[in-house]
Design a protein around this motif. Structure first.
Motif, mmCIF file in Angstrom:
data_model
loop_
_atom_site.group_PDB
_atom_site.id
_atom_site.type_symbol
_atom_site.label_atom_id
_atom_site.label_comp_id
_atom_site.label_asym_id
_atom_site.label_seq_id
_atom_site.Cartn_x
_atom_site.Cartn_y
_atom_site.Cartn_z
ATOM 1 N N ILE A 1 6.262 7.908 -0.334
ATOM 2 C CA ILE A 1 5.110 7.379 -1.066
ATOM 3 C C ILE A 1 5.156 7.839 -2.523
ATOM 4 O O ILE A 1 4.920 7.053 -3.444
ATOM 5 N N PHE B 1 6.476 16.770 9.106
ATOM 6 C CA PHE B 1 6.042 15.380 9.208
ATOM 7 C C PHE B 1 5.322 14.953 7.944
ATOM 8 O O PHE B 1 5.488 13.830 7.472
ATOM 9 N N LEU B 2 4.544 15.861 7.373
ATOM 10 C CA LEU B 2 3.854 15.573 6.119
ATOM 11 C C LEU B 2 4.860 15.299 4.996
ATOM 12 O O LEU B 2 4.697 14.349 4.222
ATOM 13 N N LEU C 1 7.927 14.262 5.463
ATOM 14 C CA LEU C 1 8.598 13.020 5.859
ATOM 15 C C LEU C 1 7.809 11.790 5.417
ATOM 16 O O LEU C 1 8.392 10.784 5.033
ATOM 17 N N ILE C 2 6.496 11.872 5.439
ATOM 18 C CA ILE C 2 5.647 10.739 5.074
ATOM 19 C C ILE C 2 5.358 10.676 3.576
ATOM 20 O O ILE C 2 5.382 9.605 2.973
ATOM 21 N N THR C 3 5.075 11.803 2.949
ATOM 22 C CA THR C 3 4.593 11.789 1.566
ATOM 23 C C THR C 3 5.682 11.589 0.516
ATOM 24 O O THR C 3 5.401 11.023 -0.546
ATOM 25 N N CYS D 1 11.365 16.665 12.018
ATOM 26 C CA CYS D 1 10.258 17.276 11.273
ATOM 27 C C CYS D 1 10.398 18.792 11.203
ATOM 28 O O CYS D 1 10.235 19.390 10.137
#
Length: 133
Positions: A36, A28-29, A31-33, A115
């Protein structure tokens, strides 16, 4: 098979709920970072080509991340009954795809499998070292 070595590594690892949650959280980390970081890299002229390459690899990773999680689920549930790896893979991925259509719960199941599969597809695992006494 594309992930043959990775699948063998998944088969050998014994996962506890804590370990699976950790791998899913790290996935998940990622997937998000990554998006960005891509947006930040797109702001500079030098980072644009790198950002586009990373974005393309990220999209491919999202697309194939269901494969390791589908295989792992099928392996843990059906290993005693089915010995064919391709059949296990097909059943696992098909099972996740069928569960995807359940309202409300389906999105959550897909997110968890995405994830976990993303972290497994990257092959980023912490190697345990044995300390000799």
């Amino acid at each position: 098979m594309l992930f043959k070595k990775r699948f063998e590594k998944l088969e050998k690892e014994e996962f506890s709920i804590k370990n699976i949650a950790a791998k899913t959280g790290l996935g998940f980390l990622v997937l998000i970072t990554v998006p960005i970081a891509v947006v930040i890299a797109l702001c500079s002229l030098v980072g644009m080509p790198l950002a586009l390459i990373v974005l393309a690899l990220y999209i491919i990773l999202i697309y194939i991340s269901i494969i390791p999680s589908g295989y792992y689920i099928a392996y843990k549930l059906l290993n005693k009954k089915i010995k064919n790896e391709y059949l296990l893979l097909s059943i696992g991925v098909l099972g996740i795809k069928v569960l995807e259509f359940i309202p409300i719960i389906g999105g959550f199941i897909v997110l968890i499998s995405l994830c976990f599969g993303m972290w497994s597809a990257l092959g980023i695992t912490k190697k345990k070292t044995i300390k000799e006494k």
